[in-house]
Design a protein around this motif. Structure first.
Motif, PDB file in Angstrom:
ATOM      1  N   LEU A 237      53.026  25.641  45.781  1.00  0.00           N
ATOM      2  CA  LEU A 237      53.465  26.495  46.670  1.00  0.00           C
ATOM      3  C   LEU A 237      53.519  27.970  46.281  1.00  0.00           C
ATOM      4  CD1 LEU A 237      55.897  24.239  48.678  1.00  0.00           C
ATOM      5  CD2 LEU A 237      53.915  25.507  49.527  1.00  0.00           C
ATOM      6  N   ALA A 238      54.133  28.303  45.069  1.00  0.00           N
ATOM      7  CA  ALA A 238      54.320  29.648  44.685  1.00  0.00           C
ATOM      8  C   ALA A 238      52.720  30.074  44.327  1.00  0.00           C
ATOM      9  CB  ALA A 238      55.063  29.468  43.214  1.00  0.00           C
ATOM     10  N   THR A 239      51.782  29.160  43.933  1.00  0.00           N
ATOM     11  CA  THR A 239      50.611  29.616  43.576  1.00  0.00           C
ATOM     12  C   THR A 239      49.870  29.994  45.251  1.00  0.00           C
ATOM     13  OG1 THR A 239      50.326  28.688  41.567  1.00  0.00           O
ATOM     14  CG2 THR A 239      48.043  29.145  42.642  1.00  0.00           C
ATOM     15  N   LEU A 240      49.939  29.200  45.797  1.00  0.00           N
ATOM     16  CA  LEU A 240      49.245  29.376  46.986  1.00  0.00           C
ATOM     17  C   LEU A 240      49.929  30.680  47.571  1.00  0.00           C
ATOM     18  CD1 LEU A 240      48.958  25.829  48.638  1.00  0.00           C
ATOM     19  CD2 LEU A 240      47.289  27.111  47.611  1.00  0.00           C
ATOM     20  N   GLU A 241      51.292  30.899  47.748  1.00  0.00           N
ATOM     21  CA  GLU A 241      51.452  31.812  48.422  1.00  0.00           C
ATOM     22  C   GLU A 241      51.379  33.488  47.734  1.00  0.00           C
ATOM     23  OE1 GLU A 241      54.910  32.038  50.903  1.00  0.00           O
ATOM     24  OE2 GLU A 241      54.704  29.845  51.307  1.00  0.00           O
ATOM     25  N   ARG A 242      51.332  33.255  46.351  1.00  0.00           N
ATOM     26  CA  ARG A 242      51.148  34.574  45.644  1.00  0.00           C
ATOM     27  C   ARG A 242      49.478  34.740  45.912  1.00  0.00           C
ATOM     28  NH1 ARG A 242      48.782  34.663  41.179  1.00  0.00           N
ATOM     29  NH2 ARG A 242      49.188  32.772  40.388  1.00  0.00           N
ATOM     30  N   LEU A 243      48.706  33.883  45.963  1.00  0.00           N
ATOM     31  CA  LEU A 243      47.227  34.169  46.007  1.00  0.00           C
ATOM     32  C   LEU A 243      46.899  34.789  47.444  1.00  0.00           C
ATOM     33  CD1 LEU A 243      45.449  31.075  44.206  1.00  0.00           C
ATOM     34  CD2 LEU A 243      45.463  33.680  43.503  1.00  0.00           C
ATOM     35  N   ALA A 244      47.790  34.069  48.428  1.00  0.00           N
ATOM     36  CA  ALA A 244      47.520  34.616  49.849  1.00  0.00           C
ATOM     37  C   ALA A 244      47.952  36.039  49.874  1.00  0.00           C
ATOM     38  CB  ALA A 244      48.261  33.520  50.892  1.00  0.00           C
ATOM     39  N   HIS A 245      49.054  36.244  49.249  1.00  0.00           N
ATOM     40  CA  HIS A 245      49.568  37.676  49.337  1.00  0.00           C
ATOM     41  C   HIS A 245      48.930  38.594  48.761  1.00  0.00           C
ATOM     42  CE1 HIS A 245      52.622  40.912  49.002  1.00  0.00           C
ATOM     43  NE2 HIS A 245      52.393  40.967  47.532  1.00  0.00           N
ATOM     44  N   THR A 246      48.283  38.203  47.390  1.00  0.00           N
ATOM     45  CA  THR A 246      47.614  39.315  46.467  1.00  0.00           C
ATOM     46  C   THR A 246      46.301  39.223  47.405  1.00  0.00           C
ATOM     47  OG1 THR A 246      48.510  38.053  44.843  1.00  0.00           O
ATOM     48  CG2 THR A 246      46.538  39.418  44.394  1.00  0.00           C
ATOM     49  N   ARG A 247      45.589  38.452  47.856  1.00  0.00           N
ATOM     50  CA  ARG A 247      44.466  38.730  48.745  1.00  0.00           C
ATOM     51  C   ARG A 247      44.486  39.578  49.817  1.00  0.00           C
ATOM     52  NH1 ARG A 247      39.678  39.805  48.691  1.00  0.00           N
ATOM     53  NH2 ARG A 247      38.219  38.690  49.623  1.00  0.00           N
ATOM     54  N   PHE A 248      45.739  39.548  50.494  1.00  0.00           N
ATOM     55  CA  PHE A 248      45.986  40.349  51.855  1.00  0.00           C
ATOM     56  C   PHE A 248      46.236  41.858  51.329  1.00  0.00           C
ATOM     57  CE2 PHE A 248      48.897  41.238  55.604  1.00  0.00           C
ATOM     58  CZ  PHE A 248      48.013  41.630  56.608  1.00  0.00           C
ATOM     59  N   VAL A 249      47.171  42.161  50.456  1.00  0.00           N
ATOM     60  CA  VAL A 249      47.554  43.281  50.054  1.00  0.00           C
ATOM     61  C   VAL A 249      46.279  44.004  49.076  1.00  0.00           C
ATOM     62  CG1 VAL A 249      49.887  42.881  50.361  1.00  0.00           C
ATOM     63  CG2 VAL A 249      48.793  42.978  47.898  1.00  0.00           C
ATOM     64  N   SER A 250      45.247  43.427  49.221  1.00  0.00           N
ATOM     65  CA  SER A 250      44.273  44.171  48.149  1.00  0.00           C
ATOM     66  C   SER A 250      43.895  45.531  48.819  1.00  0.00           C
ATOM     67  CB  SER A 250      43.024  42.903  48.227  1.00  0.00           C
ATOM     68  OG  SER A 250      42.399  42.984  49.450  1.00  0.00           O
ATOM     69  N   GLU A 251      42.978  45.961  47.895  1.00  0.00           N
ATOM     70  CA  GLU A 251      42.732  47.761  48.362  1.00  0.00           C
ATOM     71  C   GLU A 251      41.712  47.394  49.120  1.00  0.00           C
ATOM     72  OE1 GLU A 251      41.625  50.121  44.997  1.00  0.00           O
ATOM     73  OE2 GLU A 251      43.593  49.673  44.065  1.00  0.00           O
ATOM     74  N   GLU A 252      40.884  46.293  49.197  1.00  0.00           N
ATOM     75  CA  GLU A 252      39.805  45.933  50.150  1.00  0.00           C
ATOM     76  C   GLU A 252      40.295  45.903  51.524  1.00  0.00           C
ATOM     77  OE1 GLU A 252      37.618  42.587  48.934  1.00  0.00           O
ATOM     78  OE2 GLU A 252      35.933  42.782  50.611  1.00  0.00           O
ATOM     79  N   VAL A 253      41.357  45.265  51.756  1.00  0.00           N
ATOM     80  CA  VAL A 253      41.690  45.314  53.115  1.00  0.00           C
ATOM     81  C   VAL A 253      42.663  46.489  53.525  1.00  0.00           C
ATOM     82  CG1 VAL A 253      43.796  44.165  54.572  1.00  0.00           C
ATOM     83  CG2 VAL A 253      42.605  42.795  52.880  1.00  0.00           C
ATOM     84  N   GLY A 254      43.009  47.274  52.837  1.00  0.00           N
ATOM     85  CA  GLY A 254      43.560  48.599  52.879  1.00  0.00           C
ATOM     86  C   GLY A 254      42.256  49.378  53.478  1.00  0.00           C
ATOM     87  N   ARG A 255      41.280  49.472  52.684  1.00  0.00           N
ATOM     88  CA  ARG A 255      40.089  50.377  52.991  1.00  0.00           C
ATOM     89  C   ARG A 255      39.553  49.846  54.414  1.00  0.00           C
ATOM     90  NH1 ARG A 255      37.868  49.549  48.127  1.00  0.00           N
ATOM     91  NH2 ARG A 255      36.579  47.884  49.062  1.00  0.00           N
ATOM     92  N   LEU A 256      39.335  48.692  54.587  1.00  0.00           N
ATOM     93  CA  LEU A 256      38.761  48.034  55.680  1.00  0.00           C
ATOM     94  C   LEU A 256      39.599  48.335  56.856  1.00  0.00           C
ATOM     95  CD1 LEU A 256      37.726  44.459  54.406  1.00  0.00           C
ATOM     96  CD2 LEU A 256      36.003  46.236  55.265  1.00  0.00           C
ATOM     97  N   LEU A 257      40.805  48.542  56.725  1.00  0.00           N
ATOM     98  CA  LEU A 257      41.634  48.746  57.878  1.00  0.00           C
ATOM     99  C   LEU A 257      41.463  50.189  58.183  1.00  0.00           C
ATOM    100  CD1 LEU A 257      44.912  46.640  57.295  1.00  0.00           C
ATOM    101  CD2 LEU A 257      43.607  46.711  59.336  1.00  0.00           C
ATOM    102  N   GLU A 258      41.493  51.150  57.258  1.00  0.00           N
ATOM    103  CA  GLU A 258      41.029  52.419  57.361  1.00  0.00           C
ATOM    104  C   GLU A 258      39.752  52.849  58.053  1.00  0.00           C
ATOM    105  OE1 GLU A 258      41.365  55.667  54.070  1.00  0.00           O
ATOM    106  OE2 GLU A 258      43.189  54.321  54.061  1.00  0.00           O
TER     107      GLU A 258
END
Lengths: 501, 501
Positions: B45-66
């Motif tokens: 569970l820790a791995t799944l939640e960490r990976l989901a979090h890391t992927r979501f807060v990636s710079e790529e998402v920030g840039r796409l949102l911008e």
């Protein structure tokens, strides 16, 4: 160097977590998932498998393996670290050949295929499964081409389950088996009526079947604090860690033996997985050595133990408590006969020990021909039935009793089937070795002594996890390579006695 | 711009797959996992939640949102795309404040805590849970500090479940409720014997309870092709997609009402999740608007429908078929009384509609004080019992009936409890609005007409998924902000009539 080793282990742990999470989702898909869930589940499985793959084949892992190469020289060759590095290196090389998109697509398609196969089997219509099976065979061919081969396209798929084993070697072993088994089956056929299974004919309450199987599993050493049994369309074993190893079975009131021996078979797999050292958790060493080694454990418990006279000397009085009316007058000999009737039948997992192997030969031939493009998916039902007729002299009345019976192709497990027969062979090589350590093992089973068997397996097989290649493990344990003779001798002696040949 | 939107959606789909996979693992942990599995599960569970979090807060998402910001201006503000971008932006800003290591640690600790809490509750020993609860409270404080706040450390935790709601607002609403409910409970206490639950006293076969609950769930519209009910220590609902929404309950032979109303409550949550449009799948819009909105659905079905006279006019004859001997002579009025007895009791999920809210006030006060550091974990059992005495005049005989009863703290769900009472409030605001569209909704329930209720909810609430902030949704549906008066009026009218006040 220790820091890099830790870095590698951290990545391997993450990959393992993802794969075990996928295994939980797969277990759920086959046990409790409502039908509506399949679409989302196929996406979730594809994502988990793709992420695990991508992480594993990352440049970082490649660099770490390179950096750690000197460690492989320094460490004792049999040490956990050296074995971990070797196994990881070999898996890394294989996985690097597969595009992540193919891995994801296989995960997605096999998840979807499970439900479609299940429905096709229920409605006995191969045609509804055919289009997806076509796609799966194409994906398997792509996988094989990507992994590469020199002799047979089936080689790289077989290698997934049986590292370093070749299609030609399997064919040679099967030839030896066939040459011994076909005449044996003929001899038995001539004395068909000598062995009867009347004692297990009729209706056996399924709830009691279930409870009895739990009792048997508990006694042979399956730890229910770290496992459980559920129902599924096709029995299987899955491990989320050595402390959470689950099995499934299926019970039907008219097929007492099928449910029980399904449980014992999966129990054999589960004992292996529960016996893997805790220090291997979250690494590639937390696995059996190969599928054939795995099957050597499950087939051993199912047949060599479960279908033995001493086993029923111990368990018949227990079973009589579950079915006091039906079995009050049953004798150990009657039950021993009933579970060892040799008779051509349609369903592999319900087949007797002798004809069982012929079911495997048939599948091996169809799989290799299918992959090689010599036959087509659409022709499978007919070819299946033809081969059943040649090998066993019977023709399945429908595809549920024929080509649709096994879960394997829907799950993309091409290359797995031969390991069942190889497992039979290895089971008896291991038994021979165990008998040297403990000559009376089988007679003591009559007193319910199962712990020494498990202890022997734990020490000689389970404790190594996936440290050694399967044939190396066989060599270490038995001092020889894979050899069908002990298995043939076992069958000839056992069934010679039973049928008075 | 469309290409970037697709890129964003692909990442969101991956994140959603990981989170839903984690939800499957959590469901399994609470339903079928053998005890040995908890250690590995916590890592997975820790791995799944960490990976989901890391992927979501990636710079790529920030840039796409911008990059996609102009699209937010172009699209209709209520369009799915605009809402998706808004919700994603807001979640992104929150998640970016949390270190991945904290997310993983919370996942790991809460998975471990579940088993420890369960054992502590079984053995009634708070002390065995205390050390881990201490750690969890520290982690929650860290989470709150990371998320940031101006007024109260509880604000950012509450915001996770009830976006934009503040601790002070909750306190004000609870004050209004308390001022009305405490005197109401006193008045009722003086006429305690007027309403009786004799009809549901005694032993009710649990298998039949289970089957009856399935029948009720089916009739109110829960689709079992896309869901299932299992048993767990604490009832919950979880969604792996709108086509796989599962509920759990617990049944005990001496507590007929508890099991049934647990099922209906979770059924209300499940109807919401099953009603979310399929186009929201694998995006953050595949969620309820907030926990209070979610509870407005579950509490509505449980109480406003399930504890109504028309409901039992329809269901009593059905129930009588399940318990022909016990309930043959039961009348609708007796059952209506039995499910509406107001009586101080220990267990929140089994409390009557009126005293229920006091259980929530107690938890809200303890949680806010705990987070603020005004009280300590070790003092919780005593403070719990003191407050129970003040609010309800009763003292739990042990911690299983007191501070250990709820799963929430072990699961890190600090900030969730207030949403139960807010949900009660919203349920009646929605009911008022539904009555405008369909004045006789409640009387028609007597003929088993549940589909129009569900239809209304689907159209006004479920169809929006998480498109709108909760208070905006309330405004859209009812034309006003959250307002406890309709709920108070409902309780006063219903229980005034029942108790003859």
């Amino acid at each position: 160097m220790q820091a890099q080793l830790q870095q590698l282990k951290d990545i391997l742990a993450e990959v393992d977590d993802l794969m075990r999470a996928a295994a939980v989702l797969q277990w759920d898909l086959e046990t409790y998932m409502p039908p509506g869930g399949v679409e989302a589940r196929s996406q979730q499985l594809a994502t988990l498998e793709r992420l695990a793959h991508t992480r594993f084949v990352s440049e970082e892992v490649g660099r770490l393996l390179e950096d750690l190469h000197p460690l492989l020289e320094q460490e004792e060759p049999d040490s956990n670290t050296a074995c971990l590095l070797r196994v990881t290196q070999s898996e890394y090389e294989k996985e690097c050949k597969l595009p992540g998109e193919l891995v994801a697509e296989l995960a997605r398609k096999t998840a979807l295929a499970h439900t479609i196969w299940q429905n096709a089997r229920e409605t006995k219509t191969f045609s509804t499964f055919q289009p997806l099976l076509n796609e799966l065979v194409d994906l398997m061919r792509r996988k094989a081409e990507n992994l590469g081969y020199t002799d047979h396209i089936y080689d790289p798929l077989l290698d997934v389950y049986e590292p370093q084993m070749k299609t030609a070697e399997v064919a040679a072993i099967f030839k030896t088996l066939k040459d011994a088994l076909v005449p044996l089956i003929q001899q038995i056929a001539e004395r068909r009526d000598v062995v009867q299974d009347k004692v297990f004919q009729g209706h056996f309450d399924v709830k009691r079947q279930w409870d009895f199987s739990l009792e048997v599993l508990r006694e042979i050493g399956y730890d229910f604090r770290c496992g459980r049994q559920d129902a599924s369309a096709h029995p299987f074993t899955t491990s989320f860690s050595p402390d959470d190893v689950r099995i499934t079975t299926r019970v039907a009131s008219e097929h007492f033996s099928a449910g029980l021996f399904g449980s014992i078979h999966e129990g054999g797999h589960a004992l292996y997985e529960q016996g893997i050292p805790r220090e291997f958790v979250r690494t590639p060493l937390n696995n059996g050595a190969s599928s054939a080694i795995h099957e050597s454990q499950s087939r051993f418990w199912e047949n060599v133990v479960g279908r033995s006279r001493p086993f029923w000397t111990h368990f018949l009085p227990r079973l009589q408590r579950f079915y006091p009316e039906q079995l009050a007058n049953a004798t150990v000999d009657q039950v021993y006969q009933a579970v060892n009737v040799v008779q051509p039948s349609f369903i592999r997992v319900e087949a007797d020990e002798v004809t069982y192997n012929l079911h495997v030969f048939l599948r091996f031939e169809l799989e290799t021909d299918l992959l090689a493009g010599a036959i087509e998916v659409k022709d499978l039902p007919e070819l299946w039935n033809q081969k059943m007729n040649i090998y066993l002299g019977i023709t399945p009345p429908d595809d549920a009793l024929g080509v649709l019976q096994d879960v394997h192709w829907s799950a993309g497990l091409f290359g797995y089937f031969p390991t069942y027969a190889l497992g039979n062979v290895l089971a008896l090589q291991f038994e021979q070795r165990m008998r040297q350590d403990w000559p009376g093992w089988d007679t003591e089973v009559a007193q319910g002594k199962f712990a020494p068997i498990l202890h022997w397996q734990r020490e000689h097989i389970h404790a190594h996890g996936r440290k050694f290649a399967p044939q190396e493990l066989v060599q270490r344990v038995t001092g020889e390579t894979i050899n069908p003779q002990p298995y043939i001798a076992y069958l000839e002696a056992k069934y010679g006695e039973l049928y008075g040949l």
